[in-house]
Structures are given as structure tokens and as C-alpha cells.
Scaffold this active site. Sequence first.
Site, PDB file in Angstrom:
ATOM      1  N   ARG A 180      34.393  51.834  53.007  1.00 16.30           N
ATOM      2  CA  ARG A 180      35.053  52.374  51.805  1.00 16.30           C
ATOM      3  C   ARG A 180      34.425  53.702  51.384  1.00 16.30           C
ATOM      4  O   ARG A 180      35.124  54.555  50.825  1.00 16.30           O
ATOM      5  CB  ARG A 180      34.980  51.356  50.668  1.00 16.30           C
ATOM      6  CG  ARG A 180      36.094  50.333  50.768  1.00 16.30           C
ATOM      7  CD  ARG A 180      36.067  49.409  49.598  1.00 16.30           C
ATOM      8  NE  ARG A 180      37.281  48.607  49.558  1.00 16.30           N
ATOM      9  CZ  ARG A 180      37.368  47.441  48.958  1.00 16.30           C
ATOM     10  NH1 ARG A 180      36.316  46.924  48.350  1.00 16.30           N
ATOM     11  NH2 ARG A 180      38.510  46.779  48.941  1.00 16.30           N
ATOM     12  N   LYS A 202      46.598  30.017  53.790  1.00 19.76           N
ATOM     13  CA  LYS A 202      47.633  29.221  53.114  1.00 19.76           C
ATOM     14  C   LYS A 202      48.966  29.931  52.979  1.00 19.76           C
ATOM     15  O   LYS A 202      49.013  31.139  52.784  1.00 19.76           O
ATOM     16  CB  LYS A 202      47.153  28.884  51.702  1.00 19.76           C
ATOM     17  CG  LYS A 202      45.933  28.007  51.678  1.00 19.76           C
ATOM     18  CD  LYS A 202      45.551  27.773  50.247  1.00 19.76           C
ATOM     19  CE  LYS A 202      44.230  27.055  50.127  1.00 19.76           C
ATOM     20  NZ  LYS A 202      43.632  27.290  48.819  1.00 19.76           N
ATOM     21  N   GLY A 242      41.915  42.923  53.781  1.00 21.49           N
ATOM     22  CA  GLY A 242      41.322  41.595  53.791  1.00 21.49           C
ATOM     23  C   GLY A 242      40.709  41.193  55.119  1.00 21.49           C
ATOM     24  O   GLY A 242      40.119  42.005  55.820  1.00 21.49           O
ATOM     25  N   GLY A 300      43.635  42.826  48.120  1.00 22.45           N
ATOM     26  CA  GLY A 300      44.593  42.448  47.075  1.00 22.45           C
ATOM     27  C   GLY A 300      45.643  43.522  46.858  1.00 22.45           C
ATOM     28  O   GLY A 300      46.835  43.221  46.715  1.00 22.45           O
TER      29      GLY A 300
HETATM   30  N1  LIG Z   1      43.933  27.157  61.209  1.00 18.54           N
HETATM   31  C1  LIG Z   1      43.219  27.445  60.148  1.00 18.54           C
HETATM   32  N2  LIG Z   1      42.696  26.486  59.369  1.00 18.54           N
HETATM   33  C2  LIG Z   1      41.966  26.804  58.292  1.00 18.54           C
HETATM   34  N3  LIG Z   1      41.686  28.070  57.888  1.00 18.54           N
HETATM   35  C3  LIG Z   1      42.184  29.052  58.634  1.00 18.54           C
HETATM   36  C4  LIG Z   1      42.961  28.807  59.790  1.00 18.54           C
HETATM   37  N4  LIG Z   1      43.306  29.998  60.314  1.00 18.54           N
HETATM   38  C5  LIG Z   1      42.761  30.944  59.546  1.00 18.54           C
HETATM   39  N5  LIG Z   1      42.074  30.408  58.543  1.00 18.54           N
HETATM   40  C6  LIG Z   1      41.276  31.096  57.518  1.00 18.54           C
HETATM   41  O1  LIG Z   1      42.054  31.969  56.752  1.00 18.54           O
HETATM   42  C7  LIG Z   1      41.168  32.847  56.098  1.00 18.54           C
HETATM   43  C8  LIG Z   1      41.859  34.140  55.792  1.00 18.54           C
HETATM   44  O2  LIG Z   1      42.949  33.873  54.980  1.00 18.54           O
HETATM   45  P1  LIG Z   1      43.522  34.933  53.965  1.00 18.54           P
HETATM   46  O3  LIG Z   1      42.479  35.214  52.939  1.00 18.54           O
HETATM   47  O4  LIG Z   1      44.832  34.414  53.540  1.00 18.54           O
HETATM   48  O5  LIG Z   1      43.702  36.211  54.921  1.00 18.54           O
HETATM   49  P2  LIG Z   1      43.617  37.760  54.501  1.00 18.54           P
HETATM   50  O6  LIG Z   1      42.302  37.960  53.829  1.00 18.54           O
HETATM   51  O7  LIG Z   1      43.728  38.525  55.778  1.00 18.54           O
HETATM   52  O8  LIG Z   1      44.772  38.006  53.599  1.00 18.54           O
HETATM   53  C9  LIG Z   1      39.997  33.036  57.045  1.00 18.54           C
HETATM   54  O9  LIG Z   1      38.813  32.734  56.357  1.00 18.54           O
HETATM   55  C10 LIG Z   1      40.274  32.039  58.157  1.00 18.54           C
HETATM   56  O10 LIG Z   1      39.124  31.315  58.563  1.00 18.54           O
HETATM   57  O1  LIG Z   2      37.314  44.659  46.797  1.00 16.97           O
HETATM   58  C1  LIG Z   2      38.341  44.780  46.134  1.00 16.97           C
HETATM   59  O2  LIG Z   2      39.428  43.980  46.301  1.00 16.97           O
HETATM   60  P1  LIG Z   2      39.789  43.221  47.708  1.00 16.97           P
HETATM   61  O3  LIG Z   2      38.628  42.299  48.050  1.00 16.97           O
HETATM   62  O4  LIG Z   2      41.059  42.463  47.390  1.00 16.97           O
HETATM   63  O5  LIG Z   2      40.018  44.282  48.756  1.00 16.97           O
HETATM   64  C2  LIG Z   2      38.512  45.892  45.134  1.00 16.97           C
HETATM   65  O6  LIG Z   2      37.350  46.684  45.008  1.00 16.97           O
HETATM   66  C3  LIG Z   2      38.914  45.303  43.773  1.00 16.97           C
HETATM   67  O7  LIG Z   2      37.907  44.480  43.308  1.00 16.97           O
HETATM   68  P2  LIG Z   2      38.248  43.284  42.281  1.00 16.97           P
HETATM   69  O8  LIG Z   2      39.071  42.269  43.054  1.00 16.97           O
HETATM   70  O9  LIG Z   2      36.904  42.761  41.837  1.00 16.97           O
HETATM   71  O10 LIG Z   2      39.045  43.885  41.147  1.00 16.97           O
END
Ligand SMILES: Nc1ncnc2c1ncn2[C@@H]1O[C@H](COP(=O)(O)OP(=O)(O)O)[C@@H](O)[C@H]1O
Ligand SMILES: O=C(OP(=O)(O)O)[C@H](O)COP(=O)(O)O
Length: 401
Positions: A41, A202, A358, A381
Site C-alpha cells: 500500500r 461464504k 482481500g 472491502g
Molecule cells: N473450502 C473451504 N472451506 C472453508 N474455508 C474456505 C474454503 N475455501 C476457502 N476458504 C477460506 O475463505 C477465506 C477467504 O474468504 P473471503 O474473505 O470471502 O475472501 P476474500 O478476502 O478474497 O474476499 C480464506 O481464509 C480461505 O481459507
Molecule cells: O484495510 C482496509 O480494508 P480491507 O482490509 O477491507 O482492505 C482499509 O484500510 C480500511 O480499513 P477499515 O476496514 O479498518 O476501515
Amino acid sequence: MPTKRSVGTLGEKDLSGKKVLLRADLNVPLDDGQRIADDNRIRASVPTINFLMGKGAKLILASHLGRPKGVTPKYSLKPLVPRLSELLGVDVVMANDCIGEEVEKLATALPDGGVLLLENVRFYKEEEKNDPEFAKKLASVADLYVNDAFGTAHRAHASTEGVTKYLRPAVAGFLMQKELDYLVGAVANPKKPFAAIVGGSKVSTKIGVIESLLSKVDILILGGGMIYTFYKAQGYAVGKSLVEEDKLELANSLTEMAKSKGVSLLLPTDIVVADNFAADAESKIVPASAIPDAWMGLDIGPDSIKKFSETLDTTKTVIWNGPMGVFEFEKFAAGTDAIAKKLADITAKGVTTIIGGGDSVAAVEKAGLASKMSHISTGGGASLELLEGKTLPGVLALDDA
Ligand SMILES: Nc1ncnc2c1ncn2[C@@H]1O[C@H](COP(=O)(O)OP(=O)(O)O)[C@@H](O)[C@H]1O
Ligand SMILES: O=C(OP(=O)(O)O)[C@H](O)COP(=O)(O)O
């Protein structure tokens, strides 16, 4: 409200000697020794900072770090100063606060092209409350506002939204513009065929994204933990896999929606199952329709990888959000790694590939393929909200183009 994409940018403004308040997202992970664990970042913020320095502006850099409740030393931005100074080739000056007399003095004393880093704006509860008095104080130190904090643009906070009521012009930095170009522009006017790959844990966290993308894509590939809810809804045995019992109907209606919109929906055909949720669990490959009772699906299998890869070879634009499996465990990272490699491969052949924040970004970075994609978002997010078709308050507040 449609997502705003055309925002005012830095352009040819005369900035010599002007004090610029630049909101960046320098929310980087620090390890226990307060060392920067991932400087992406910070590096992503450099082009805008360099541009402003080159124009002779006096730069006042504001950011949050973490989610502190009041002044918390471990959330100070001070550990970022050496890396920022190194990347920018100047001695970045650090303030002990983000508003007040000291900040004013330090800002005025900056040479043209100098950089002042303010302390964590979230040390004030007024930041997240978007308090007008606090926003006014932040604004009072500068002549112009630039927002490059894409990762925080979904927050209507004082330094991302409130400040624009007291400081104009208020324009987007290069990172913000690039994120909007890809996550709004490329998604709204994609080169076709356009595919989305949605994974992650999910369905419930991705409903909005899936619904929104179903109106735009030709192909939707699903993976990760959410697929077991789709399987169960179709009557498959899913063993101990992650299932959201209250989302079974929703899974079926998303499948119907894909059909009615003519979107080709691809679910994995085989699964890597484990005997428990652990890095060293026993594992085997089974058909998606026959997950044994005591086992749980933690990754997509080789046949799915092959089918997904062949499909991706036919595309011109791909957006990816969410890993294919529990990639944090080496044993269950193959599906996610294979998708990352495939996307790198097709990017080299001219396909536009967008990684939407993410864990998918973490997976691409872990595979060492970040530089091979067309765009890697700096916001988790924020990118999710944009893909859901929401308007981000930090973007809406900026001047129109
Ligand atoms: N089959 C699975 N069962 C349980 N958890 C899973 C599975 N596949 C992926 N995950 C979990 O999903 C998480 C990411 O989900 P999410 O936060 O929705 O994705 P992103 O951050 O890319 O939006 C990871 O920590 C991963 O371990
Ligand atoms: O790390 C951030 O968000 P993200 O983990 O969703 O990418 C941003 O810096 C926003 O932080 P916040 O979710 O504490 O408002």
C-alpha cells in the site's frame, strides 16, 4: 445510484508552494517488532506523492493504521517513516498529531516538494464519526485535497469524506483513478467474453457481488467454501464441508438467475477433501457429487482446475475475488495457485485480469505473480462494494471530472 467513476484528477494544476492534504491508505500490516510486513500500500501511494513533490507542492500526508480506540502507540504511523523516506528519496517529517498548532508549523516550514506525515487520524474518535469540527481542522492546514486512499473509500470518515466540505478542489490521486478505471470502467465495458471467478469462504459475504456480476458477465466460475451450499442445495452429499443452511434457497435462485441471464455457471467437478480442518490433515480427491460423510472439501480438484483453465483461455476480461480453497494451508492451495498462474498466463496474451482485493490478492502475492496481472486492487472491502455496484462515499465526495 450508479457508481461514480469520472472524478477530478490532478491534471495540470499549478501546485508550486501549495499545501496539499493527501489522504492515502497506508494501513499496512506491522509485525511484533513494528516492522512493515507488506509495503504494497505504501508503494501503491508513491506515484501520486512523487507527482505532487515534482510539482513543488508541500505535501501533508494523512492516513489511518489499524482500528485504534484513542491514542495507541502500537498504531502509530512512525514506523513507516524510514520506508517512505527511502521510497521517496527525501527525509519525511513526522508530526506527533494530525491536527493542531504543531501540524500547522511543520506544514508551513516544509520546503516546496517536502513531505509531512501526520499521525494516525483514527487516534481521534471524531475521524470515524465524520465529525465536522474535526474535518474542518484537518482541512484548515491545506489549500487543496487529494484522495488516493482507495482502500478506505467505502468509509464516510472525516479524512475521506467530511474534509471535502471544507477543502476544495478535492480530486482523486492516480491510485484512486486506476482502481476506478479497472473496477468500474473495465467491468462496465469489458472486452468479451467476460468471466468472473468468485470464491472465498461464504455465499453470504458474496451475494451482492454474485448478483451484480450476473448482469455483466458471460461466465461465472465459483470456488472456495461457498460451493458446498450450492451442492447441498442441488441435493449432493457434502460431508462436513462448510454449508450455510439458511442460504440453500438463495444458492438455487442464483443458479436460476444465471440460467435466465444466459450466464454459463461453472462449479468444480472434483474436490480435495480433508479429514479435518488442519494443514496436515489427511486428504484425497473425490467427485463433487460424492463427498464422503466424515470429510470436508477444502480445495478444488485437478479436473476442475483443467476445466476452469480451458474456459479462462476463451476469455478477454477476467475479474477474480476470493480463493478457490483454504490456500493458507499448503496442501489445499493448489486450486488457488493454479488459477493465479492461469491468470498470469492469459494476461501475457492480452487478457485484462483484475484481482479484487482481500485474500485473492494475498494468494496472488504469495504465488509471486502480482506484477503479472493487469490490476491488483489495494482495497478488500472497497473493491467488494464497488463490484456490488455501490457508490463509495470517498469517491462521491470528490469533484466531478
Ligand atoms: N473450502 C473451504 N472451506 C472453508 N474455508 C474456505 C474454503 N475455501 C476457502 N476458504 C477460506 O475463505 C477465506 C477467504 O474468504 P473471503 O474473505 O470471502 O475472501 P476474500 O478476502 O478474497 O474476499 C480464506 O481464509 C480461505 O481459507
Ligand atoms: O484495510 C482496509 O480494508 P480491507 O482490509 O477491507 O482492505 C482499509 O484500510 C480500511 O480499513 P477499515 O476496514 O479498518 O476501515
